[in-house]
Design an enzyme around this catalytic site. Structure first.
Site, PDB file in Angstrom:
ATOM      1  N   HIS A  96      -5.811   2.813   1.743  1.00 54.69           N
ATOM      2  CA  HIS A  96      -5.063   4.003   2.163  1.00 54.69           C
ATOM      3  C   HIS A  96      -5.696   4.712   3.373  1.00 54.69           C
ATOM      4  O   HIS A  96      -5.017   5.026   4.345  1.00 54.69           O
ATOM      5  CB  HIS A  96      -4.951   5.017   1.023  1.00 54.69           C
ATOM      6  CG  HIS A  96      -4.511   4.428  -0.282  1.00 54.69           C
ATOM      7  ND1 HIS A  96      -3.545   3.458  -0.369  1.00 54.69           N
ATOM      8  CD2 HIS A  96      -4.904   4.667  -1.563  1.00 54.69           C
ATOM      9  CE1 HIS A  96      -3.365   3.132  -1.648  1.00 54.69           C
ATOM     10  NE2 HIS A  96      -4.180   3.851  -2.372  1.00 54.69           N
ATOM     11  N   ASP A 122       0.913  -1.146   0.000  1.00 53.10           N
ATOM     12  CA  ASP A 122       0.000   0.000   0.000  1.00 53.10           C
ATOM     13  C   ASP A 122       0.948   1.190   0.000  1.00 53.10           C
ATOM     14  O   ASP A 122       1.545   1.517   1.032  1.00 53.10           O
ATOM     15  CB  ASP A 122      -0.869  -0.011   1.260  1.00 53.10           C
ATOM     16  CG  ASP A 122      -1.797   1.200   1.315  1.00 53.10           C
ATOM     17  OD1 ASP A 122      -1.498   2.224   0.655  1.00 53.10           O
ATOM     18  OD2 ASP A 122      -2.809   1.140   2.023  1.00 53.10           O
ATOM     19  N   HIS A 123       1.109   1.835  -1.156  1.00 53.93           N
ATOM     20  CA  HIS A 123       2.220   2.790  -1.262  1.00 53.93           C
ATOM     21  C   HIS A 123       2.047   3.996  -0.335  1.00 53.93           C
ATOM     22  O   HIS A 123       3.010   4.690  -0.034  1.00 53.93           O
ATOM     23  CB  HIS A 123       2.472   3.202  -2.718  1.00 53.93           C
ATOM     24  CG  HIS A 123       1.420   4.090  -3.283  1.00 53.93           C
ATOM     25  ND1 HIS A 123       0.226   3.626  -3.729  1.00 53.93           N
ATOM     26  CD2 HIS A 123       1.395   5.424  -3.466  1.00 53.93           C
ATOM     27  CE1 HIS A 123      -0.498   4.640  -4.163  1.00 53.93           C
ATOM     28  NE2 HIS A 123       0.183   5.740  -4.020  1.00 53.93           N
TER      29      HIS A 123
END
Ligand SMILES: NC(=O)c1ccc[n+]([C@@H]2O[C@H](COP(=O)([O-])OP(=O)(O)OC[C@H]3O[C@@H](n4cnc5c(N)ncnc54)[C@H](OP(=O)(O)O)[C@@H]3O)[C@@H](O)[C@H]2O)c1
Length: 494
Positions: free
Chosen positions: A243, A180-181
């Site tokens: 996010h 999950d960047h």
């Protein structure tokens, strides 16, 4: 003498001709190379169906580096580490070729059997690739084997579980890195130091002092060229399940004893257990959805339903706002408002922590104390506190104290993909999602999705491009006398 501290690794990229590889992975790997984190002993095998030669592939990688600093010679040496093998992931025999190429490159680059398998392809292929990696013996016996999985991890709890079960046949939980960047972004990583290394914040970070928390992830762009994916996914799955809930967890979890992957995950899991899952009849009261219409200049910004490859009757949401509650002693009664959308006035990710008002002793009411954490595009923190208005008065007035990292500072640090890929190379799992986290977040999301899927929206499109979303998103807060802290002016031009 050989440098044994160097990161040695062979990375298989499945989906090597795709958008993610081109825009994110090659630039990230190059920056790791340029900054010295990977040197001589790394190699990449890129695979996809199209019949490319090594030379064509390397030129393609080179093109992806055009905007990056670094000399031509450095870029040229970097791309020599890349090898291409045409491969259809559904064809078992092709994996034998991949294995043989991997074994020979392992010897050439002395990668000591360390393997990373990067799934940069559509999720429906993840299971078949993982199963073939095992059945066709691509796993190494001498080094580590790690798999990186891109989002979305499933569409709901059932599909996520099926995917996890099948990947788990080839990789154990410790080898699976679900990326999950957002968890690699500087200020998201900064949330724990802000919370847990400032006693003045630590003491007040609870329901006694905090009135509400607001998390905003605004994108200025529309669906662009991701319509096929997005029109089956929507903002709730694309942004909230991963996010936003991850940011929420870092803002509200209990202090871990140490900053290890295990300790942090244990606290996250405890927090997710306290997330209130709404009964289905509550969803309409707590969550708002929206879809963008055109702007005042439709030829510049068409409505979502007029975008290429979007169903002209699409009921998919491009905006979500909601109230999340955490049922534990620290947070009971503190609403956490979340908001995300496409075609908002500007790109902005931020958190606002709004404190309760002090007892009133001044003639003029004081402003609320607010901590704002800017995650992107600017990165920093500001604090709105009350002081005395200057002059012959005792009226309180807001003072804004702020700190933001400079562009020069940020240019030196690793960006999210660079940092997370390096974490995988090092075997550092702190900033990746554990399966238990996904289980909990899907259970939370599935109720909202179920209600929405069974109750089609009747008012879409319900916000204009370039505005802050539908009116109902403001009402969500107004009904309890609150309002969004961040309220940008509508955008009048693109
Ligand atoms: N793009 C982004 O910004 C982004 C951001 C976050 C997450 N993601 C996720 O990252 C993954 C990849 O996204 P993407 O945008 O890069 O997709 P994409 O541009 O559509 O690329 C898909 C890749 O898969 C290959 N491929 C398709 N079918 C194949 C098959 N049967 N055998 C072998 N290769 C095959 C394609 O090459 P050939 O056609 O040559 O086979 C291509 O290289 C997805 O899970 C997506 O959700 C993407």
């Amino acid at each position: 003498m050989q440098d044994l501290s160097e990161n040695r690794v062979l990375i298989y990229i499945f989906g090597a001709s795709g958008d993610l590889a081109h825009r994110k992975l090659y630039p990230a790997l190059f920056n790791l190379y340029r900054k010295g984190y990977i040197k001589d002993h790394f190699t990449v095998i890129g695979t996809a169906r199209r019949e490319w030669t090594n030379e064509y592939y390397r030129n393609n990688v080179l093109k992806s580096l055009e905007e990056l600093p670094g000399s031509f010679n450095q870029k040229f040496s970097f791309i020599q580490h890349f090898h291409y093998q045409s491969h259809d992931v559904t064809d078992s025999k092709h994996y034998d070729t991949l294995r043989e190429l991997g074994e020979s490159l392992d010897r050439v680059y002395e990668t000591q059997g360390n393997r990373i398998f990067y799934m940069a392809m559509a999720p429906e292929f993840f299971s078949t690739i993982a199963e073939h990696i095992k059945s066709q013996n691509l796993l190494s016996d001498t080094g580590y084997n790690r798999i990186i999985i891109e989002k979305p991890f499933g569409r709901d709890y059932e599909t996520a579980k099926a995917l996890n079960d099948s990947i788990s046949k080839a990789f154990d939980e410790k080898q699976i890195y679900r990326i999950d960047h957002y968890l690699g972004k500087e200020m998201v990583l900064g949330l724990l130091p802000i919370r847990f290394s400032n006693p003045m914040f630590e003491q007040v970070w609870n329901r006694k002092f905090i009135d509400n928390i607001q998390i905003t992830l605004f994108e200025a762009l529309g669906v662009e060229d991701r319509a096929e994916y997005y029109d089956h996914t929507g903002a709730l799955r694309d942004m909230v399940q991963n996010h936003i809930i991850q940011i929420l967890a870092l803002l509200t979890l209990d202090k871990p004893e140490k900053l290890t992957a295990e300790a942090l995950r244990a606290q996250k899991e405890k927090l997710y257990e306290a997330l209130r899952i709404y009964p289905i009849k509550e969803v309409a009261k707590k969550f708002v959805r929206g879809q963008y219409g055109s702007s005042d200049i439709p030829e510049h910004e068409p409505a979502y339903r007029s975008e290429t490859k979007v169903d002209p009757n699409s009921k998919m949401e491009t905006f979500v706002a909601g109230e999340i509650n955490i049922d534990n002693d620290q947070w009971r009664g503190v609403p956490i408002y979340i908001r995300t959308g496409k075609r908002m006035p500007e790109k902005q990710t931020r958190v606002d922590i709004v404190f309760k008002a002090s007892d009133q002793i001044f003639d003029k009411p004081a402003d609320k104390t607010i901590i704002t954490i800017d995650i992107e595009p600017t990165e920093g923190i500001s604090l709105l506190i009350n002081g005395k208005k200057i002059g012959l008065t005792t009226d309180p007035v807001g003072y804004q104290l702020s700190y933001h990292h400079s562009a020069e500072q940020l240019a030196e640090v690793l960006d999210a993909y660079e940092r997370l890929i390096l974490d995988v190379i090092k075997g550092e799992a702190t900033n990746f999602s554990h399966w238990h986290e996904l289980e909990a977040t899907w259970h939370f999301i599935d109720v909202i999705r179920e209600y929405w899927d069974n109750n089609a929206p009747t008012d879409f499109p319900n916000y204009k491009s370039g505005t802050n979303g539908p009116e109902a998103a403001d009402q969500l807060l107004k009904q309890s006398g609150r309002s969004w802290v961040y309220n940008p002016e509508p955008r009048t031009k693109r």
